[in-house]
Write an enzyme that holds these catalytic residues in place. Sequence first.
Site, PDB file in Angstrom:
ATOM      1  N   PRO A  97       0.816  -1.218   0.000  1.00  0.00           N
ATOM      2  CA  PRO A  97       0.000   0.000   0.000  1.00  0.00           C
ATOM      3  C   PRO A  97       0.852   1.271   0.000  1.00  0.00           C
ATOM      4  O   PRO A  97       0.336   2.367  -0.200  1.00  0.00           O
ATOM      5  CB  PRO A  97      -0.831  -0.101   1.280  1.00  0.00           C
ATOM      6  N   GLU A 124       2.298  -8.341   8.814  1.00  0.00           N
ATOM      7  CA  GLU A 124       2.132  -6.903   9.047  1.00  0.00           C
ATOM      8  C   GLU A 124       3.050  -6.062   8.174  1.00  0.00           C
ATOM      9  O   GLU A 124       2.824  -4.892   7.944  1.00  0.00           O
ATOM     10  CB  GLU A 124       2.381  -6.576  10.525  1.00  0.00           C
ATOM     11  N   ARG A 162      -2.851  -7.936 -20.974  1.00  0.00           N
ATOM     12  CA  ARG A 162      -3.801  -7.611 -22.056  1.00  0.00           C
ATOM     13  C   ARG A 162      -3.307  -6.489 -22.961  1.00  0.00           C
ATOM     14  O   ARG A 162      -3.879  -6.245 -24.010  1.00  0.00           O
ATOM     15  CB  ARG A 162      -5.200  -7.330 -21.494  1.00  0.00           C
ATOM     16  N   ASP A 177     -10.025   1.208 -24.658  1.00  0.00           N
ATOM     17  CA  ASP A 177     -10.358   0.971 -23.253  1.00  0.00           C
ATOM     18  C   ASP A 177     -10.556   2.265 -22.493  1.00  0.00           C
ATOM     19  O   ASP A 177      -9.891   3.250 -22.763  1.00  0.00           O
ATOM     20  CB  ASP A 177      -9.176   0.298 -22.529  1.00  0.00           C
TER      21      ASP A 177
HETATM   22  N1  ADE Z   1      -0.831  -5.264  -0.034  1.00  0.00           N
HETATM   23  C1  ADE Z   1      -1.789  -4.945   0.865  1.00  0.00           C
HETATM   24  N2  ADE Z   1      -2.553  -3.953   0.420  1.00  0.00           N
HETATM   25  C2  ADE Z   1      -2.074  -3.605  -0.819  1.00  0.00           C
HETATM   26  C3  ADE Z   1      -2.440  -2.642  -1.782  1.00  0.00           C
HETATM   27  N3  ADE Z   1      -3.456  -1.788  -1.599  1.00  0.00           N
HETATM   28  N4  ADE Z   1      -1.727  -2.595  -2.925  1.00  0.00           N
HETATM   29  C4  ADE Z   1      -0.694  -3.427  -3.126  1.00  0.00           C
HETATM   30  N5  ADE Z   1      -0.294  -4.349  -2.239  1.00  0.00           N
HETATM   31  C5  ADE Z   1      -0.982  -4.453  -1.095  1.00  0.00           C
END
Ligand code: ADE
Length: 251
Positions: A97, A124, A162, A177
């Site tokens: 994230p 975590e 793709r 697209d």
């Molecule tokens: N791992 C956990 N959440 C994630 C996300 N939003 N994007 C990429 N990898 C992740």
Amino acid sequence: MQFEVFTLLPEIFPSYLETSILKRARERELIDVRIHNIRDYTHDRHHTTDDLPYGGGGGMVMKPEPVFEAVESVLGLVSLQTPPGPVSNIPIILLTPQGRVFNQTIAAEISQHPRIALICGRYEGIDERIREGLVTDEISIGDYVLTGGELPALIVIDAVARLLPDVLGDPTGAEDDSHAMGLLEYPHYTRPPEFRGSKVPDVLLSGDHAKIDKWRREQALERTFRKRPDMLEKAELTKEDLKFIESLRHS
Ligand code: ADE
């Protein structure tokens, strides 16, 4: 194109990769997806891949040794005792994230590489030395937190595959697209011409391709204007497009 995926949960991948377009792309050897179990690169009796965080706190942290060993061994990288930083010309992408947020431009950029590595985080977090010494790029699929990087890796593989030549049946398949042109896509219709009182727009039945193109362009502009006005700032727009958008503002 070759995708090397590093994960603690290899069983997640087959059902998606063995279906539909990705299945065909693999059978035709347009893509090769290799799933590597990070646990296979542990050497202790319990095949340990995580440990408690230094400094305390909740959750477990992915250990660096098996991840380094897996990636170095598969990519044929020379391991350095004191790595100054990542040493690969193959992108080594961590799904997290904290990465740059994935979009169509990033998918197109990745599709230019013949081979990439995707590391799926679990627990975590991952030991920071994996980021510092191994990873060359970090990608997030959006501002929310999942339990691991496996679904994000599949999303990256799907969006990139793709775009590769011949993966989609229609050679112009990816060109119109949503997002490819910086706009949302125009609406589509198929038979029947009337469904529960709702008719296919006449223009699509007219056979006049110049008119159809114009209608589709205006529909794409209008949809983007109404649903994702932020995208218009970056889209390539002609004078006529701008005039049409101006007319929407006053309607
Ligand atoms: N791992 C956990 N959440 C994630 C996300 N939003 N994007 C990429 N990898 C992740």
